[in-house]
Design an enzyme around this catalytic site. Structure first.
Site, PDB file in Angstrom:
ATOM      1  CB  SER A  43      -0.843   0.164   1.238  1.00 61.73           C
ATOM      2  OG  SER A  43      -1.760  -1.091   1.207  1.00 61.73           O
ATOM      3  CE1 TYR A  44       5.334   5.732   2.593  1.00 61.99           C
ATOM      4  CE2 TYR A  44       6.905   4.462   1.185  1.00 61.99           C
ATOM      5  CZ  TYR A  44       6.559   5.838   1.902  1.00 61.99           C
ATOM      6  OH  TYR A  44       7.389   6.768   2.073  1.00 61.99           O
ATOM      7  CB  SER A  88      16.410   3.803  -0.976  1.00 65.25           C
ATOM      8  OG  SER A  88      16.360   4.535   0.522  1.00 65.25           O
ATOM      9  CG  LEU A  89      18.755  -0.601  -3.658  1.00 64.21           C
ATOM     10  CD1 LEU A  89      18.575  -2.092  -3.492  1.00 64.21           C
ATOM     11  CD2 LEU A  89      19.876  -0.219  -4.845  1.00 64.21           C
ATOM     12  CD  GLU A 119      23.540  -8.687  -3.847  1.00 66.63           C
ATOM     13  OE1 GLU A 119      23.754  -8.083  -2.638  1.00 66.63           O
ATOM     14  OE2 GLU A 119      24.301  -8.853  -4.537  1.00 66.63           O
ATOM     15  CE  LYS A 121      14.012  -3.654  -1.678  1.00 69.78           C
ATOM     16  NZ  LYS A 121      13.342  -3.868  -0.710  1.00 69.78           N
ATOM     17  CE  LYS A 301      23.702  -4.691  -4.312  1.00 74.41           C
ATOM     18  NZ  LYS A 301      24.179  -4.909  -3.097  1.00 74.41           N
ATOM     19  CE  LYS A 325       9.583  -4.035  -3.242  1.00 75.97           C
ATOM     20  NZ  LYS A 325       9.140  -2.818  -2.751  1.00 75.97           N
ATOM     21  CB  CYS A 435     -15.396 -33.929  17.871  1.00 77.63           C
ATOM     22  SG  CYS A 435     -16.843 -34.797  18.123  1.00 77.63           S
TER      23      CYS A 435
END
Length: 699
Positions: A43-44, A88-89, A119, A121, A301, A325, A435
């Site tokens: 959501s962010y 950040s990326l 690699e 994340k 990278k 992502k 039960c």
């Protein structure tokens, strides 16, 4: 890689844009202050992408509080300056976006990139660990990228971050601190025992724990290094780190005794082409669900130091690295209620009813809640906002309530006072309620399970037919199937002569199924297909299994003291059913297995009886990919049965203990890992030749 998305919140005007900026700022501030946020990651991200899209269209309206272009959304604080900005990326969400980014990078540096590092994340918190002459002196959060918070007080609880390096070097090692799944569960157990609310997810748990001081308890976290850089006093090491490819820097860090992802299923790999990178991305994505820690993407990278220098960095992110992502596997939604379902063995299992939410490409409306004690421990309430986790084919589960979003209107979850299925009393003496009628409460489910493909494999006996037999009073347990008569079946609806004869023939064939399948059909709690095979291979005969005590059962691989006690108790409860099966002529021996030696005479290291001299004796075998040739028609369960008939132990994952990988078509990541570990690999045809005497007659 289906299910990828880069959708963004659509902002129609300046008012909606301003509201989005305020919401993003508040969420980021809460996350970086306490580890808690009003928004889940997905959501962010959608909100931030919507803000960035609006700003591209209306550059004159950009607000100072906007998270765009800022490390940590501009919310993080800290007073310890970084030696080099801790950035950040940037993100991509599809193969097309990744290809566009790589082309842009190569244009920027003026040449093709010939070496990439791929690699995981890791889903944790970025930190910098400063070592002076081999001793850990300071641990700092990323903060706003220029300065971070000193969290050195927590370094003693972080696995993989040694107080002393293997060499007396001065160096800064950067990486991610997270909680593994096991550490997260343990942290919530300890936290709730001390009166605290459980963490909503592992990432929030790590964030809150890293910053916490003067707690009455400690919980463990794990460090994964993802890079290193020299400090002013690094000496000769500075030149080495500056010129080494990134992949070799990670190897150098590992030699110093610092934990990296090298020993995990998603270990960093180098690739020469964009196509190879994309293939590795898909492999890592496929492995995600089974990992013992969280990842939310893959980092790619440029591996060579020269490529990184020529690409340079922006104010927020390096231009030589990108985060690919993956779809979100965690979302916040509301708990609307709890259903109580009764399983085939009488277990009463709670299921959460959720406000539908889209996770990883599918709509989730239900989640598992394990047992009543788990509900109490997590302090779940109807109306709670809850963090729901889903990965791959795993059943969605609730991590914890998002306690800071409570309004006071939430209601306690009501536990059943009688069995929801039949109204009988409930045995609540164990964590999983049951039960008191046990299997008799769910006869249809129990019989259908026993007749299933991986148990007795009775063709033509689906749930509808089982219901018909139970309603007619012909079946009260699955042993009654072997006593059915032709005349009885012919009186039932939709049972003509042909279908009746076919069903009776299938039931008769099931009489000769191996003991492992018969034992599995019993549905002994704590055992499944694999454990049933191990028990049958070890004891060879049902009488020996029934006569075995707890101590002897523990000689079977994978059975501990608690499980052994449960199996003994279950077999005592099932004694009348087993006696009926014996009377009906059902096979009670395992083909090819021989009884175990008397207690005290078992050869050292032996884990199963009757395997000496077998072609796979002492071997751990993993089967992957589509089988061909003589094995083409065998299901995965039948392949595992074949492995164990031939004296081996079947396993589902490749590790250092794996002896042989049977790799069929499209073997994928398991083959790659086997090659890396030097595990012997056989084609289906080669394997069929190895175990020729043990192949099913119709194979």
């Amino acid at each position: 890689m289906e299910g990828m998305t880069n959708s963004a919140v659509v902002l129609a005007d300046h008012a909606s844009y301003a509201a989005a900026v305020e919401e993003a700022a508040q969420a980021a501030a809460a996350y970086y202050a306490t580890g808690e946020s009003t928004l889940d990651d997905d959501s962010y991200d959608r909100l931030a992408r919507g803000i960035a899209a609006y700003e591209r269209e209306h550059p004159q309206e950009v607000l100072p509080a906007s998270p765009t272009g800022k490390v940590a959304g501009g919310a993080a604080v800290g007073d310890v300056p970084h030696t080099v900005p801790m950035l950040s990326l940037d993100n991509v969400f599809s193969a097309e976006q990744f290809a566009t980014w790589t082309a842009s990078l190569e244009r920027r540096i003026g040449r093709p990139v010939t070496a990439w590092s791929v690699e995981p994340k890791l889903d944790g918190l970025a930190v910098a660990a400063r070592y002076h002459e081999g001793r850990l002196e300071r641990l700092i959060t990323r903060g706003d990228g220029t300065a971070g918070e000193d969290v050195s007080h927590a370094s003693g609880t972080v696995v993989g971050l040694p107080a002393r390096l293997a060499e007396p070097v001065t160096i800064e090692i950067r990486g991610e601190i997270l909680m593994t799944t096991e550490q997260f569960e343990q942290a919530n157990t300890v936290r709730t025992e001390h009166g605290g609310a459980p963490f909503a997810n592992a990432r929030n748990g790590a964030a809150g724990t890293l910053r916490a001081k003067d707690r009455a308890y400690t919980v463990e976290m794990t460090f994964f290094a993802y890079g290193a850089l020299p400090l002013p006093e690094s000496g000769a090491l500075a030149a080495e780190l500056t010129e080494l490819p990134h992949s070799q820097v990670l190897a150098r860090v590992a030699k110093l005794g610092v934990h990296t992802a090298a020993d995990t299923e998603v270990a960093p790999r180098t690739a020469a082409t964009v196509e190879e990178v994309q293939a590795r991305i898909e492999e890592v994505a496929a492995l995600r669900a089974a990992l013992p820690f969280g990842i939310d993407g893959i980092v790619i990278k440029a591996d060579l130091a020269a490529d990184q220098r020529d690409a340079g960095s922006g104010s927020r992110a390096p231009r030589w690295a990108i985060a690919y992502k993956l779809p979100a596997v965690e979302k916040v939604t509301r708990l609307l209620g709890v259903e109580w379902n009764v399983g085939r063995t009488g277990i009463i299992a709670p299921r959460a009813v959720l406000e539908p939410v889209e996770i990883d490409g599918s709509t989730v409306s239900y989640a598992t809640l394990h047992n009543p004690a788990d509900i109490t421990r997590r302090d779940l309430r109807v109306g709670d906002h809850v963090m729901v986790y889903k990965a791959g084919d795993i059943i969605p589960r609730i991590e914890a309530p998002v306690a800071h979003l409570r309004t006071g209107d939430e209601q306690p979850i009501a536990f059943p006072e009688a069995c929801p299925q039949c109204g009988s009393e409930i045995d609540s003496s164990e964590q999983r309620w049951r039960c008191v009628r046990g299997r008799d409460c769910r006869i249809v489910a129990s019989v259908s399970y026993a007749a299933g493909r991986d148990q007795l494999d009775i063709e033509g006996l689906g749930t509808t037919r089982v219901v018909q037999l139970v309603d007619a009073g012909l079946v009260t347990d699955f042993a009654d199937l072997f006593m059915l008569e032709r005349e009885q079946l012919l009186t039932l609806d939709r049972m003509g002569e042909t279908s009746t004869d076919n069903l009776l023939a299938a039931i008769d064939t099931a009489r000769s199924q191996p003991l492992s399948r018969v034992f599995c059909a019993l549905g002994v709690r704590g055992t499944g297909r694999s454990m049933s095979r191990r028990i049958a291979r070890y004891f060879a005969e049902m009488d020996r299994i029934r006569a075995a005590g707890e101590e002897e059962l523990q000689r079977v691989d994978g059975i501990g003291k608690e499980k052994a006690a449960g199996v003994v108790a279950e077999l005592a409860e099932l004694a009348p059913l087993i006696d009926k099966l014996v009377a009906a002529g059902v096979n009670m021996t395992e083909p090819g297995a021989t009884p175990p030696p008397p207690p005290g005479e078992e050869a050292e290291g032996e884990t199963a009886a009757g395997t000496e001299g077998a072609p796979l004796a002492g071997m751990t075998v993993v089967v992957t990919g589509a089988m061909t040739g003589a094995l083409e028609k065998l299901s995965r369960n039948q392949m595992n049965e074949l492995v164990e008939r031939a004296g081996g132990k079947s396993s589902s994952s490749v590790s250092k203990r794996t002896t042989l990988l049977v790799a069929g078509e499209k073997a994928g990541s398991k083959r790659t890992k086997a090659e890396e570990l030097g595990v012997r690999i056989a084609t289906p045809e080669e394997f069929a030749e190895m175990v020729g005497d043990f192949l099913p007659v119709d194979a």
